[in-house]
Design an enzyme around this catalytic site. Structure first.
Site, PDB file in Angstrom:
ATOM      1  CD  GLU A  72      -3.015  -0.545  -0.056  1.00  0.00           C
ATOM      2  OE1 GLU A  72      -3.068  -0.164  -1.250  1.00  0.00           O
ATOM      3  OE2 GLU A  72      -3.509  -1.601   0.340  1.00  0.00           O
ATOM      4  CG  ASP A 113       0.353   3.109  -6.583  1.00  0.00           C
ATOM      5  OD1 ASP A 113       0.581   3.842  -5.595  1.00  0.00           O
ATOM      6  OD2 ASP A 113      -0.776   3.041  -7.128  1.00  0.00           O
ATOM      7  CB  SER A 142     -10.070   0.637  -7.827  1.00  0.00           C
ATOM      8  OG  SER A 142      -8.831   1.105  -7.618  1.00  0.00           O
ATOM      9  CB  SER A 143     -15.722   2.770  -7.728  1.00  0.00           C
ATOM     10  OG  SER A 143     -15.453   3.919  -6.950  1.00  0.00           O
ATOM     11  CG  ASP A 177      -6.196   1.924  -7.924  1.00  0.00           C
ATOM     12  OD1 ASP A 177      -5.484   1.067  -7.384  1.00  0.00           O
ATOM     13  OD2 ASP A 177      -6.645   2.915  -7.331  1.00  0.00           O
TER      14      ASP A 177
HETATM   15  P1  NG1 Z   1      -7.761   3.827  -3.798  1.00  0.00           P
HETATM   16  O1  NG1 Z   1      -7.768   3.343  -2.431  1.00  0.00           O
HETATM   17  O2  NG1 Z   1      -8.514   2.986  -4.794  1.00  0.00           O
HETATM   18  O3  NG1 Z   1      -8.176   5.248  -3.930  1.00  0.00           O
HETATM   19  C1  NG1 Z   1      -5.305   4.847  -4.073  1.00  0.00           C
HETATM   20  C2  NG1 Z   1      -4.581   5.144  -5.372  1.00  0.00           C
HETATM   21  C3  NG1 Z   1      -3.589   4.034  -5.729  1.00  0.00           C
HETATM   22  C4  NG1 Z   1      -2.702   3.674  -4.564  1.00  0.00           C
HETATM   23  C5  NG1 Z   1      -3.552   3.418  -3.313  1.00  0.00           C
HETATM   24  C6  NG1 Z   1      -2.731   3.176  -2.069  1.00  0.00           C
HETATM   25  C7  NG1 Z   1      -5.695   6.255  -7.281  1.00  0.00           C
HETATM   26  C8  NG1 Z   1      -6.721   6.137  -8.326  1.00  0.00           C
HETATM   27  N1  NG1 Z   1      -5.566   5.218  -6.454  1.00  0.00           N
HETATM   28  O4  NG1 Z   1      -6.202   3.783  -4.290  1.00  0.00           O
HETATM   29  O5  NG1 Z   1      -2.819   4.445  -6.845  1.00  0.00           O
HETATM   30  O6  NG1 Z   1      -1.724   4.648  -4.330  1.00  0.00           O
HETATM   31  O7  NG1 Z   1      -4.401   4.525  -3.044  1.00  0.00           O
HETATM   32  O8  NG1 Z   1      -1.942   2.043  -2.210  1.00  0.00           O
HETATM   33  O9  NG1 Z   1      -5.045   7.266  -7.193  1.00  0.00           O
END
Ligand code: NG1
Length: 722
Positions: free
Chosen positions: A364, A367, A458-459, A503
């Site tokens: 987590e 990326d 990740s919607s 995502d």
């Molecule tokens: P989520 O939790 O889906 O918002 C976000 C980032 C990922 C990643 C994670 C943490 C976007 C679209 N998504 O995911 O790239 O950094 O947090 O691991 O920015």
């Protein structure tokens, strides 16, 4: 000297496909390996792409023993209008090798294979040479056809090059011809690199100080055994060449010289060596054509899954029909350079794009730091039913909470107010346009879905991906899947969150029954099988983590803190810490603790330890040691809670309840700040874990409600269909 058909029409080039190799590392005859969605082999894609690029004839070089099999499989292509002939590569050759030397079983190599094809080539006109087990992408053939039709003065050969990093295999070291260019873009020299791998995957040789580069280098050795280390962006020759007929006598001359030097029974006469030699001797300049991206190959059996997934994506994005040869593909009419783009057939009027959400199993906030992550695509999707509009507008509506909106594709795309759902749709369109994709047609339709919104599943990226696939489909164009993932990751930042790219790649590249190891810089996706008998329970904390709302600032702040920590430590990348051996890692941590302020030190410790956990977790998954995987998940949660500060009391509570009820491990998933947690359970325990969560977490809060608690299944990536 221009080749011309009678009447001054340019000659269509011939494509010589080298299919006589022995597939030693692949383990079976890979030239006919079914890879495409309808079972087509890569060499059929070569024929398909080359036809569309203006090639007129095909010569397949095979071994005598394979001839029958190739005839049976590919002969029917002739009925669809493909001018296909076969040439057998033997160890003997009427003019060149009357009798093969005793002990020789290995074919003579690619240079000789071209000589074996010579009799089947038209006397005039240019020809190209490719390997049967490589996929080069249509753009490569188009570029070659254009260059062969109008070569720059003095250039009598071409080779298409690809960035080295995009041609490596996750399954072992590969050999590549590494090209160096003269200032005018022709070949200066080509060096053979063996056993090439991204340095982080190669055995460590030194202190690792050199691996601090943001993009890892590639390590390997020369044929003489000297270690080499080259830039990941070096241009690699992948065996796609363009020639004029006068190369043939030069090749024969060089082959005679090769024979005269009494080669060993395993020595080969490589085309690349001949071209290098001719270029160095000033006898034939060879133009380097940069293909950008898109190469795929089958060196190892494990390469097949990735190539298959990419072809499926390309097919779904409309680049190829599901069945390559129905209806018959006619050769494009011969054209003069520059070739006009292929005129698209009529657009299908309607379609459906479906893109999954994801859970991240571990890794987590890595990326955006360039470190690998391990998510899996969910069986919950965003679904976009669309009709293709003649005009360049996007007109969509969602459910009651997601009202209708419209915008134009032929004007600058302005953002809607912060938090409006259309920003993800706008981001996708803008990303494609910025990438140079022409969007002349728009889409109108309805968005629905089963991915819970703002739950860290990740919607948002699923919506971005579905929109992009719909727009590409409507415009009958495509972008290679990893390129698309990368451009959409950049584009989604337009909606506010400085995210990292996990995502979009997970949604596009999901593989049923598999987790995905996603590497960045360069972006790569490697499916990792999920063992039978284990389940991932997904549990919502009932608190939304709005990435365009409250979660935005703290997320972006963490990204900035990570960069700051690294900078203050004078490091260019996290890899050195993540790949250090235990003793070295302890000393890196001690150094960071001494020199960083408290918050930055904690952010540093999370990223560095989480990066190492991902490597261990992938190994645990591969050896089906799910108890170890669970422990790593627990450690990840603690680190996200204590060092990274992104957990919440409710997420902590879910994690605790799940572990008490027998989960092997549990952690928050996604960015945190609310959203969901996941728990890894034996199949037999999943019901018990869910019951405990219902009773101890949801019931005191008024019940779980639809979609708050479910078992995730690893699913395939996004699709678009007519
Ligand atoms: P989520 O939790 O889906 O918002 C976000 C980032 C990922 C990643 C994670 C943490 C976007 C679209 N998504 O995911 O790239 O950094 O947090 O691991 O920015």
């Amino acid at each position: 000297m221009k080749s011309a058909e009678p009447g001054g029409r340019p000659e269509r080039p011939t494509l010589v496909i080298l299919a006589a190799g022995r597939s030693t590392r692949f383990g079976r005859a890979k030239q006919l390996e079914p890879v495409g969605p309808d079972g087509a082999s890569l060499l059929e894609y070569a024929v398909y792409d080359a036809l569309r690029a203006g090639f007129g004839r095909f010569v397949l070089v095979v071994r005598e023993s394979q001839r029958h099999e190739f005839e049976a499989r590919l002969g029917p292509l002739r009925t669809t209008g493909v001018a296909l002939s076969f040439a057998c590569q033997r160890l003997a050759h009427a003019d060149l090798v009357p009798l093969p030397p005793p002990g020789r079983v290995r074919p003579w190599g690619t240079g000789f294979a071209v000589l074996a094809a010579a009799a089947a080539l038209p006397h005039r006109g240019p020809f190209a040479v490719c390997n049967a087990d490589d996929f080069y992408g249509r753009a490569a053939y188009e570029s070659l056809a254009r260059s062969l039709a109008a070569p720059p003065p003095g250039v009598r050969a071409f080779t298409v090059t690809y960035p080295l990093a995009d041609t490596l295999s996750a399954f072992g070291g590969v050999s590549r011809g590494l090209c160096e260019a003269t200032p005018d873009g022709t070949l200066l020299r080509m060096t053979e690199g063996l056993d090439l791998r991204l340095e982080r995957e190669a055995p460590r040789t030194g202190s690792g100080a050199e691996s601090a580069a943001a993009r890892p280098a590639v390590a390997g050795r020369t044929p003489a055994g000297t270690p080499i280390r080259v830039d990941a962006d070096s241009q690699a020759c992948m065996g796609l060449w363009g020639f004029f007929p006068e190369i043939l006598p030069l090749l024969a001359e060089r082959f005679r010289a090769f024979l005269a030097a009494s080669p060993g029974v395993d020595d080969e006469f490589y085309l690349s060596e001949v071209v290098s030699h001719l270029a160095a001797a000033g006898r034939a300049r060879c133009g380097l054509l940069r293909a950008g991206q898109g190469w795929m190959g089958l060196t190892f059996p494990g390469d097949r899954a990735g190539a298959s997934a990419s072809l499926r994506q390309l097919t779904e994005a409309g680049a190829y029909p599901a069945d390559l040869w129905t209806p018959p593909v006619r050769p494009e009419p011969a054209r003069r350079a520059p070739a006009p783009s292929v005129s698209p057939p009529r657009a299908p009027p309607r379609g459906t794009a479906i893109a999954p959400g994801r859970i991240n199993l571990i890794g987590e906030h890595l990326d955006y730091n360039g470190l690998s992550v391990l998510p899996m695509a969910l069986d919950r999707h965003v679904r976009l039913d669309f009709e293709v509009l003649r005009q360049p507008t996007v007109e969509l509506e969602g459910d009651a909470d997601h009202g209708p909106f419209a915008f134009r594709l032929d004007r600058p795309i302005e953002p809607a107010p912060q938090g409006h759902w259309s920003n993800y749709v706008r981001a996708a369109a803008r990303g494609l346009l910025d990438h140079g994709v022409e969007l002349k047609r728009g889409i109108g339709g309805k968005v629905a879905g089963t991915v819970p919104v703002a739950e860290g599943l990740s919607s948002s990226s699923a919506l971005v991906v579905a929109t992009a696939l719909a727009l590409l489909h409507a415009n009958e164009t495509h972008v290679e899947v990893l390129e698309l993932a990368a451009l959409l990751a950049r584009a989604e930042r337009y909606a506010g969150l400085q995210g990292g790219g996990m995502d979009q790649a997970a949604s596009l590249c999901g593989a049923k029954g598999h987790a995905l190891r996603i590497d960045f810089r360069p972006l790569r996706v490697t499916p990792v099988p999920v063992p039978e008998g284990w389940r991932w329970v997904v549990a919502s904390s009932l608190a939304r983590a709005e990435k365009t709302g409250a979660a935005r600032e703290p997320y972006n702040e963490r990204r900035a803190q990570c960069a700051e920590a690294l900078k203050r430590l004078g490091r260019a990348s996290w890899l050195e810490a993540v790949e250090a051996d235990e003793a070295e890692f302890v000393s890196i941590l001690a150094g960071a603790r001494r020199s960083l302020p408290r918050t930055l030190w904690r952010r540093f410790r999370h990223v560095a330890t989480e990066g190492r956990r991902v490597i261990e977790a992938e190994a645990a998954l591969r050896r089906e040691d799910m108890a170890a995987f669970g422990r790593l998940m627990n450690a990840s949660h603690a680190s996200l809670r204590d060092d990274f500060g992104v957990s919440t009391e409710t997420l902590d509570e879910i994690v605790e309840v799940a572990r008490d009820a027998g989960a092997a491990g549990a952690r928050l998933t996604g960015a945190g700040f609310g959203g969901c947690a996941i728990a890894l359970c034996r199949e037999s325990r999943a019901k018990g874990v869910m019951a405990a969560l219902r009773e101890r977490f949801y019931e005191p809060r008024g019940g779980a409600g639809g979609g708050a608690l479910f078992v995730a299944a690893a699913s395939d990536g996004a699709t678009v269909t007519s």
